[in-house]
Design an enzyme around this catalytic site. Structure first.
Site, PDB file in Angstrom:
ATOM      1  N   GLU A 298       0.824  -1.219   0.000  1.00 19.28           N
ATOM      2  CA  GLU A 298       0.000   0.000   0.000  1.00 19.28           C
ATOM      3  C   GLU A 298       0.858   1.269   0.000  1.00 19.28           C
ATOM      4  O   GLU A 298       0.622   2.199   0.758  1.00 19.28           O
ATOM      5  CB  GLU A 298      -0.956   0.001   1.203  1.00 19.28           C
ATOM      6  CG  GLU A 298      -1.919  -1.177   1.173  1.00 19.28           C
ATOM      7  CD  GLU A 298      -2.983  -1.147   2.270  1.00 19.28           C
ATOM      8  OE1 GLU A 298      -2.696  -0.635   3.359  1.00 19.28           O
ATOM      9  OE2 GLU A 298      -4.089  -1.651   2.008  1.00 19.28           O
ATOM     10  N   ASP A 372      -8.638  -8.897   3.840  1.00 19.48           N
ATOM     11  CA  ASP A 372      -8.369  -7.859   4.825  1.00 19.48           C
ATOM     12  C   ASP A 372      -9.408  -7.787   5.943  1.00 19.48           C
ATOM     13  O   ASP A 372     -10.316  -6.949   5.878  1.00 19.48           O
ATOM     14  CB  ASP A 372      -8.287  -6.498   4.122  1.00 19.48           C
ATOM     15  CG  ASP A 372      -7.644  -5.435   4.991  1.00 19.48           C
ATOM     16  OD1 ASP A 372      -7.114  -5.787   6.051  1.00 19.48           O
ATOM     17  OD2 ASP A 372      -7.671  -4.262   4.597  1.00 19.48           O
ATOM     18  N   GLU A 400     -12.584  -2.291  12.037  1.00 18.08           N
ATOM     19  CA  GLU A 400     -12.537  -1.488  10.814  1.00 18.08           C
ATOM     20  C   GLU A 400     -13.675  -1.823   9.853  1.00 18.08           C
ATOM     21  O   GLU A 400     -14.291  -0.936   9.284  1.00 18.08           O
ATOM     22  CB  GLU A 400     -11.177  -1.710  10.120  1.00 18.08           C
ATOM     23  CG  GLU A 400     -11.095  -1.058   8.760  1.00 18.08           C
ATOM     24  CD  GLU A 400      -9.757  -1.298   8.071  1.00 18.08           C
ATOM     25  OE1 GLU A 400      -8.858  -1.900   8.678  1.00 18.08           O
ATOM     26  OE2 GLU A 400      -9.618  -0.863   6.915  1.00 18.08           O
TER      27      GLU A 400
HETATM   28  C1  BDP Z   1      -6.091  -2.162   6.060  1.00 20.58           C
HETATM   29  C2  BDP Z   1      -6.363  -0.790   6.536  1.00 20.58           C
HETATM   30  C3  BDP Z   1      -5.196   0.151   6.442  1.00 20.58           C
HETATM   31  C4  BDP Z   1      -3.953  -0.532   7.014  1.00 20.58           C
HETATM   32  C5  BDP Z   1      -3.727  -1.824   6.299  1.00 20.58           C
HETATM   33  C6  BDP Z   1      -2.575  -2.634   6.885  1.00 20.58           C
HETATM   34  O1  BDP Z   1      -7.455  -0.278   5.799  1.00 20.58           O
HETATM   35  O2  BDP Z   1      -5.521   1.314   7.140  1.00 20.58           O
HETATM   36  O3  BDP Z   1      -2.851   0.298   6.894  1.00 20.58           O
HETATM   37  O4  BDP Z   1      -4.848  -2.648   6.425  1.00 20.58           O
HETATM   38  O5  BDP Z   1      -2.867  -3.600   7.563  1.00 20.58           O
HETATM   39  O6  BDP Z   1      -6.999  -2.995   6.718  1.00 20.58           O
HETATM   40  O7  BDP Z   1      -1.432  -2.329   6.638  1.00 20.58           O
END
Ligand code: BDP
Length: 707
Positions: A298, A372, A400
């Site tokens: 990401e 996720d 989340e």
């Molecule tokens: C996702 C989230 C994000 C996190 C990412 C992670 O939306 O904010 O940074 O995972 O785990 O669930 O790195």
């Protein structure tokens, strides 16, 4: 007056599951009062002092009177505590067999009788073990169990039991819904907020022994002397509670704070920079745990920026901390917009070839599922696929994708489902739990992490019941084979009341809450159809984001022909990443569990489920069932006013009302949207939506928290 009540309640909520209310059952109270007249503690360490104080505080609350904490060790009805090597020879002899069976963090609680003398001994190999034993003993009283003839030995099954805080240096918390970060960076290191101590104590009470205090989307500044001084102060607070501090390491830190031109792991200067940095940290914090790293994920920097791979990056950091006994937790949460393959397959594809190539002090941290933190995901195919590499579990405790801290969802039920999943990696019975506790593949480093749901809200977690998720995570981290039912029951007894009339229905409500959220959000294997960015509420229509795999339409693939992601051998073939037995089961619609159906298959709206209903009807009925389940949770809770203080009672009532309203929102928005493709009427039993699809699409939440 009202203000007074509120303050009192806030104080109670703040105490979490360590309420220590006076035992109300007089028979049980009598038993406790006659068994415990005094405490004798061997040893003078800070940890033993904490354990002793906890006992005094706990017992005076539970028994209703002060307990003398300096009774002679030979007096009858004394509670004796201390590490094995500090005990008298007689006591040592008496518990030799038990202490031989525990590990370094385990404990023994034993009733010792000789002649007319009867004592309860809490002992362990280490001070921290004694502290864990004390909390366990207090739990027995909090849950009204007999302490007549105790013979308990217990040890944690997993070495590293940690919280991951996604806390930023500006005190915002990524995906945090319980206020701001606990860490007051501006006032540290001099000002030690009482909250840090209470945090450590709460964690110790459930055996958590590690904390990553900053976000995985890391800021390199945490590694500068200015911040390390503050981290050192926190580490000092946590140490006597058996908790080690870990930090996230931003891979590009050598450039950002080290003034180097590169962060290439092959560069000697870079390697030296990390070695020096490690030495600097360990000089301040000798028991520093190590680094957690999110790299090339990401948008975060990582070794791939320099044409290197995850092994190169992880091993470089591992070499830097190895001389000090530190570890590197390297996250496997990777997927790329440049990879056209199914997102669910990417982490496995990338990491599995590295099996056996990481240094001994590297552990790869894997989320419970391949996408996720969804309300339900099949277990991550990496579990069982890398036998030569220790894998640690990453669960999300913060909600989340599960209604933030507004919805009541008891997560240990989800955790248990994952831990019990059979990977078949070494034949039947190769559960995820056995992989992460190291027993299946004989690993020495073992770990489990929970992304914390804690903030500076008065009650720590926002929703009063979200405290149970913190608590339950800790319990399963200690023993991944525990039943989430037992944990829910203990939590309720410790937090609210021991009355059966309260425990039974509310426990049922908690246990049902996980399936409810799956039903009203993402039934039958649907996933990632939350509104985008903040992930609150439904957004199955979202399709305009730059990265395809960020769009809900990527995941549900609804069209005139049907719905679901074909991950079977006719589709992305993600099923092939599982062991043959599991792959076969998921691959075939006849054997794929219906709860995972649309995760693995794209099926026509007329596809018949086992109940004889069409897929469309079943989907609609599941959404309705979710709404009904929340309605039932409301009904249950409404009759519990006598067992809970007024303020939390009302809070939960209001929250459940919102949850009910939002469950309907989810049902209506999703069904209206999918109906465009199915072209079918809602089956009997499903309520008609009260709003239009365009109304639901128009809803925007610009300031949703945690984003
Ligand atoms: C996702 C989230 C994000 C996190 C990412 C992670 O939306 O904010 O940074 O995972 O785990 O669930 O790195």
């Amino acid at each position: 007056m009202l203000l007074g009540i509120q303050t009192l309640t806030a104080q109670k909520d703040y105490k979490l599951w360590l309420q220590y209310n006076k035992v109300t059952n007089s028979k049980i109270l009598n038993e406790y009062q006659s068994a415990i007249k005094g405490i004798h503690a061997f040893g003078k360490s800070e940890t033993i002092a904490i354990a002793n104080k906890e006992l005094q505080q706990g017992l005076s609350g539970l028994l209703g009177h002060e307990i003398n904490s300096s009774t002679n060790e030979n007096t009858t009805n004394t509670l004796v505590l201390g590490t094995v090597n500090q005990l008298s020879t007689v006591l040592q002899q008496n518990t030799k067999k038990e202490t031989a069976s525990i590990n370094n963090e385990g404990f023994v609680i034993k009733t010792i009788q000789s002649g007319n003398k009867k004592q309860i001994l809490i002992t362990a190999k280490t001070d921290t073990g004694v502290l864990y034993g004390v909390f366990h003993f207090l739990k027995l009283l909090q849950t009204n169990q007999s302490i007549e003839n105790l013979a308990i030995t217990d040890s944690p099954r997993i070495n590293i039991r940690m919280l991951n805080h996604w806390d930023n240096l500006d005190r915002t918390v990524e995906r945090g819904y319980a206020g701001f970060s606990l860490w007051n960076w501006q006032k540290l290191p001099e000002f030690i907020d009482q909250r840090y101590i209470d945090y450590a104590r709460a964690n110790a009470s459930i055996g958590i022994n590690g904390t990553v205090i900053n976000n995985v989307n890391a800021n390199a500044l945490i590694l500068t002397p200015q911040y390390l001084e503050k981290v050192e102060a926190l580490a000092k607070v946590f140490r006597p509670y058996g908790i080690k501090v870990y930090l996230t390491a931003r891979f590009s830190a050598p450039i950002e704070i080290g003034k180097l031109k590169t962060a290439d792991p092959y560069d000697v200067e870079v390697q030296k920079w990390w070695k020096d940095k490690a030495a600097e940290i360990y000089a301040r914090i000798p028991d520093f745990g190590g680094f957690l790293v999110k790299a090339n994920s990401e948008g975060q920097p990582g070794p791939q920026n320099y044409g290197r791979n995850h092994v190169d990056g992880a091993n470089m950091l591992a070499d830097a901390v190895a001389p000090f006994g530190g570890i590197v937790m390297w996250r496997a949460f990777v997927y790329s917009e440049h990879d056209a393959d199914d997102r669910a397959k990417q982490a496995y594809s990338e990491f599995v070839p590295y099996d056996g190539k990481f240094r001994d002090n590297v552990i790869v941290q894997v989320k419970n599922g391949a996408i996720d933190f969804q309300p339900r995901e099949p277990f991550h195919p990496m579990f069982g696929a890398m036998p030569k590499t220790p894998l640690m579990m990453e669960f999300q405790v913060t909600q989340e994708y599960l209604g933030f801290s507004t919805h009541l969802v008891y997560l240990p039920k989800l955790y248990q489902e994952v831990l019990e999943s059979d990977t078949y990696s070494k034949g039947k019975g190769s559960t995820v739990a056995k992989i992460i506790d190291g027993s299946l593949d004989n690993h020495k480093i073992t770990g489990i992490a929970g992304v914390a749901n804690i903030g500076n809200d008065l009650n720590w977690t926002g929703h009063p019941f979200a405290q149970a998720n913190w608590y339950g995570f800790g319990r399963l981290a200690w023993n991944p084979y525990e039943d989430s039912k037992t944990i829910a029951e203990d939590w309720l007894r410790m937090t609210f009341s021991n009355e059966e009339k309260f425990i039974k229905p509310v426990k049922e409500m908690m246990l049902e809450s996980r399936e409810a959220v799956v039903n009203y959000m993402t039934p039958l294997g649907l996933h990632h159809i939350m509104d985008t960015g903040h992930h609150y509420g439904p957004g199955p229509w979202v399709s305009n984001l730059s990265r395809p795999e960020w769009n809900p339409t990527y995941y549900h693939k609804a069209d005139k022909n049907g719905i679901g992601f074909d991950r079977s051998s006719t589709g992305s073939n993600a099923t092939a990443q599982y062991a043959p037995e599991v792959a076969k089961m998921f691959d075939n619609t006849a054997t794929c569990p219906e709860k995972d159906l649309l995760w693995f298959h794209h099926l026509s709206w007329d596809y018949k489920l086992k109940n004889g209903e069409t897929l469309w009807n079943s989907l609609a009925l599941k959404y309705q069932e979710g709404v009904n389940q929340v309605a039932a949770m409301n009904t249950t809770w409404n009759t519990m006013g006598n067992y809970v203080d007024e303020v939390p009672f009302k809070e939960v009532q209001m929250l459940l009302n919102i949850q009910h309203k939002e469950a309907k929102w989810w049902r209506d928005a999703c069904l209206l949207y999918f109906q465009q493709y199915s072209g079918k009427e809602l089956p009997k039993g499903v309520e008609k939506p009260t709003q239009t699809l365009s109304y639901f699409k128009s809803l925007k939440f610009p300031f949703a928290p945690g984003n």
